[in-house]
Write a protein that holds these residues in place. Structure first.
Motif, short mmCIF file in Angstrom:
data_model
loop_
_atom_site.label_atom_id
_atom_site.label_comp_id
_atom_site.label_asym_id
_atom_site.label_seq_id
_atom_site.Cartn_x
_atom_site.Cartn_y
_atom_site.Cartn_z
N LEU A 164 0.82 -1.21 0.00
CA LEU A 164 0.00 0.00 0.00
C LEU A 164 0.85 1.26 0.00
N GLY A 165 1.95 1.25 0.77
CA GLY A 165 2.83 2.42 0.79
C GLY A 165 3.47 2.67 -0.56
N THR A 166 3.88 1.59 -1.25
CA THR A 166 4.48 1.73 -2.57
C THR A 166 3.47 2.23 -3.60
N ALA A 167 2.27 1.64 -3.57
CA ALA A 167 1.23 2.08 -4.51
C ALA A 167 0.86 3.53 -4.27
N SER A 168 0.77 3.93 -3.02
CA SER A 168 0.40 5.31 -2.70
C SER A 168 1.43 6.31 -3.21
N ALA A 169 2.73 5.99 -3.03
CA ALA A 169 3.77 6.93 -3.42
C ALA A 169 3.99 6.97 -4.92
N LEU A 212 12.04 1.03 -12.65
CA LEU A 212 12.38 1.95 -11.58
C LEU A 212 12.06 1.34 -10.22
N LEU A 213 10.96 0.60 -10.16
CA LEU A 213 10.57 -0.03 -8.90
C LEU A 213 11.62 -1.06 -8.46
N ASN A 214 12.21 -1.77 -9.42
CA ASN A 214 13.25 -2.74 -9.08
C ASN A 214 14.48 -2.08 -8.46
N HIS A 215 14.72 -0.80 -8.82
CA HIS A 215 15.85 -0.06 -8.24
C HIS A 215 15.46 0.61 -6.93
N LEU A 216 14.18 0.91 -6.77
CA LEU A 216 13.74 1.61 -5.56
C LEU A 216 13.59 0.68 -4.36
N LEU A 217 13.09 -0.53 -4.61
CA LEU A 217 12.80 -1.44 -3.50
C LEU A 217 14.02 -1.76 -2.64
N PRO A 218 15.23 -1.96 -3.21
CA PRO A 218 16.39 -2.21 -2.34
C PRO A 218 16.66 -1.08 -1.35
N HIS A 219 16.32 0.16 -1.73
CA HIS A 219 16.53 1.28 -0.82
C HIS A 219 15.57 1.21 0.38
N LEU A 220 14.47 0.50 0.23
CA LEU A 220 13.49 0.39 1.31
C LEU A 220 13.79 -0.79 2.23
N LEU A 221 14.77 -1.63 1.86
CA LEU A 221 15.01 -2.86 2.62
C LEU A 221 15.34 -2.60 4.09
N PRO A 222 16.23 -1.65 4.44
CA PRO A 222 16.51 -1.44 5.88
C PRO A 222 15.27 -1.06 6.67
N GLN A 223 14.49 -0.11 6.15
CA GLN A 223 13.28 0.30 6.87
C GLN A 223 12.26 -0.82 6.94
N PHE A 224 12.15 -1.58 5.85
CA PHE A 224 11.17 -2.67 5.83
C PHE A 224 11.53 -3.75 6.83
N LEU A 225 12.78 -4.19 6.86
CA LEU A 225 13.19 -5.25 7.78
C LEU A 225 13.07 -4.80 9.23
N THR A 226 13.45 -3.55 9.50
CA THR A 226 13.32 -3.04 10.86
C THR A 226 11.86 -2.97 11.27
N GLY A 227 11.02 -2.47 10.37
CA GLY A 227 9.59 -2.41 10.68
C GLY A 227 9.00 -3.79 10.87
N LEU A 228 9.45 -4.76 10.08
CA LEU A 228 8.96 -6.13 10.22
C LEU A 228 9.30 -6.70 11.59
N ILE A 229 10.54 -6.53 12.03
CA ILE A 229 10.94 -7.05 13.35
C ILE A 229 10.18 -6.35 14.47
N LEU A 230 10.01 -5.03 14.33
CA LEU A 230 9.33 -4.28 15.39
C LEU A 230 7.83 -4.55 15.43
N GLN A 231 7.29 -5.18 14.38
CA GLN A 231 5.88 -5.57 14.42
C GLN A 231 5.66 -6.72 15.40
N PHE A 232 6.68 -7.55 15.60
CA PHE A 232 6.54 -8.74 16.44
C PHE A 232 6.08 -8.41 17.86
N PRO A 233 6.79 -7.53 18.60
CA PRO A 233 6.35 -7.28 19.98
C PRO A 233 4.94 -6.73 20.07
#
Length: 271
Positions: free
Chosen positions: A89-94, A176-197
């Motif tokens: 949803l965030g990717t589609a929105s932006a 362009l999306l294939n080049h953009l998604l790697p830039h989101l990896l740190p935020q995505f992985l951190t957000g994924l882990i922080l969803q657990f608690p």
């Protein structure tokens, strides 16, 4: 510098192994966690039963491990579903903007405008409660903050000179999306882990209130809810050890998310 980074990686690996061991150990104990023996009921913590026994003679250590395993599995499933939903949803929105951006923003405001626990309860009841009900309730209510973060990161990247040049040269949106998604990896992985608690705590809260997992499942919320009737009789161990175990798992996930953020963030990756 490298020693600190290596130490952090080793600690993260050890934390993952500890959580995996707890999940696997608990998954192998559901039957023994329900085994009742009235000859040993209401025993306080002792060498034979480190967490004591309950009013049915059940081993509280085994029940706690089984409950943690179930909570970790629910947390893993809901966190993954929620993170993927937030990314989509965030990717589609932006990237699409226009009415899509407006619709996603309206949906985020709608979900965040309803009290969290109340919305989880409503979705859980609508989905029939139980495992899948509470999983749907938690997964469908925890994606909003991460979706906003993904949208903000992509909007910032869209203004980068290299991206504007690529668009002028006619590079397709898919490439362009294939080049953009790697830039989101740190935020995505951190957000994924922080969803657990958050997912684990909300699952335990909803189950504690009686709207989540069924009483025949050894969930931490069920254990804590059942122990409330016995605290006034002095059986403090029925709630203390399961509660501490739940808090320990939540804090461990939160610590892992923070360490992972520092490792992946460009400003702190080499510290």
């Amino acid at each position: 510098m490298n020693n600190r980074r290596r130490t952090t990686l080793l600690l993260l690996a050890a934390a993952c192994l500890l959580l995996a061991a707890a999940a696997l150990a608990g998954a192998s104990l559901p039957e023994t966690a329900f085994a009742a023996d009235f000859s040993r009921k209401n025993l306080p913590p002792c060498p034979a039963f480190p967490f004591g026994t309950d009013w049915m003679g059940r081993d509280m250590l085994k029940r706690t491990l089984a409950g943690l395993s179930l909570s970790i599995r629910v947390g893993a499933l809901t966190a993954c579903v929620s993170a993927v939903l937030a990314l989509a949803l965030g990717t589609a929105s932006a990237l699409l903007g226009g009415w899509v951006d407006g619709a996603v923003g309206w949906l985020i405001d709608l979900v965040m405008g309803v009290p969290h626990i109340l919305l989880i309860l409503l979705i859980s009841l609508a989905c029939g409660r139980g495992f899948w009900g509470v999983t749907a309730g938690v997964a469908l209510t925890h994606w909003t903050s991460l979706a906003r973060l993904m949208r903000g990161e992509l909007l910032a990247l869209k203004s980068a000179p290299w991206l504007r040049m690529a668009r002028r040269l006619g590079v397709s949106r898919r490439k362009l999306l294939n080049h953009l998604l790697p830039h989101l990896l740190p935020q995505f992985l951190t957000g994924l882990i922080l969803q657990f608690p958050h997912a684990i705590l909300h699952e335990a809260s909803v189950t504690f209130l009686g709207f989540g997992l069924s009483p025949d499942q050894p969930a931490i919320g069920v254990i804590l809810e059942e122990s409330m009737a016995y605290l006034t009789t002095g059986r403090w161990w029925l709630a203390l050890f399961p509660g501490l175990a739940l808090v320990g798992v939540v804090l461990l996930f939160a610590w892992m998310g923070e360490r992972l953020r520092l490792l992946l963030a460009p400003a702190t990756a080499q510290e």
